[in-house]
Motif scaffolding. Sequence first.
Motif, PDB file in Angstrom:
ATOM      1  N   ARG A  41     -34.841   8.983 -11.861  1.00 55.90           N
ATOM      2  CA  ARG A  41     -35.103   9.006 -12.636  1.00 55.90           C
ATOM      3  C   ARG A  41     -34.790  10.768 -12.924  1.00 55.90           C
ATOM      4  N   THR A  44     -31.673  11.020 -11.335  1.00 55.31           N
ATOM      5  CA  THR A  44     -30.301  11.066 -12.138  1.00 55.31           C
ATOM      6  C   THR A  44     -29.652  11.893 -13.110  1.00 55.31           C
ATOM      7  N   LEU A  71     -33.271   9.251 -20.352  1.00 53.30           N
ATOM      8  CA  LEU A  71     -33.102   9.726 -18.959  1.00 53.30           C
ATOM      9  C   LEU A  71     -34.977  10.365 -19.710  1.00 53.30           C
ATOM     10  N   GLU A  74     -37.101   7.941 -21.052  1.00 54.11           N
ATOM     11  CA  GLU A  74     -37.672   7.731 -20.071  1.00 54.11           C
ATOM     12  C   GLU A  74     -38.945   8.872 -18.606  1.00 54.11           C
ATOM     13  N   ILE A  75     -38.421   9.353 -18.934  1.00 55.07           N
ATOM     14  CA  ILE A  75     -39.285  10.825 -17.615  1.00 55.07           C
ATOM     15  C   ILE A  75     -40.537  10.542 -18.208  1.00 55.07           C
ATOM     16  N   GLU A 149     -32.057  -0.340 -20.319  1.00 56.77           N
ATOM     17  CA  GLU A 149     -30.907  -0.199 -19.658  1.00 56.77           C
ATOM     18  C   GLU A 149     -29.758  -1.722 -18.794  1.00 56.77           C
TER      19      GLU A 149
END
Length: 174
Positions: A41, A44, A71, A74-75, A149
């Motif tokens: 991640r 990305t 992202l 999620e990180i 996703e």
Amino acid sequence: MLTPILEEIEQKLKLSKSRRDRQTLINVLEVGYVWDILTSRYQTLENTKVFLGIVQDSDLKFLLEQGKKFLTKEIKRLEKICSDFGIPTVKKPAENSLSVFDIEVVSDEYIYTHILAGLQSFLPTLVTAFSHSISSMIRTTFQEFLTEELNLYGNFLEYGMMKGWVKAPPAYRS
């Protein structure tokens, strides 16, 4: 609706334990997947920031901004898990990524194709991470990531087909 109950019990157990004791609540595979997914991640997100500085198509720029938010969310969630369980992490990417690409060489279609390939290659990682997790909290996290996703991939694929950027195989006729 058993999962939320199990998660709540697991959360209470986790809060009452020291970090060292909490580490017994997850297994080495789960730790590896958390680390691997977080590292991916980070990479990305860094690529997304570079692409945002290059992309010309306003629709694609909007999608990249949405991807950046996705992202980042999620990180933060993965970093919290790492902090809670004492999982070491790799160095975070810089806030501002510099582009070293010649903007004229990197087209919007190239950027789209690169991102689509990344989405396609990451799905099996999430499936494997989910299927190898025995901790309900970690498994639920991976399940949510996988669902999001899959939705992201489906929408991004549809967008690419609208733009004519998806490389479709020839039709099958017998």
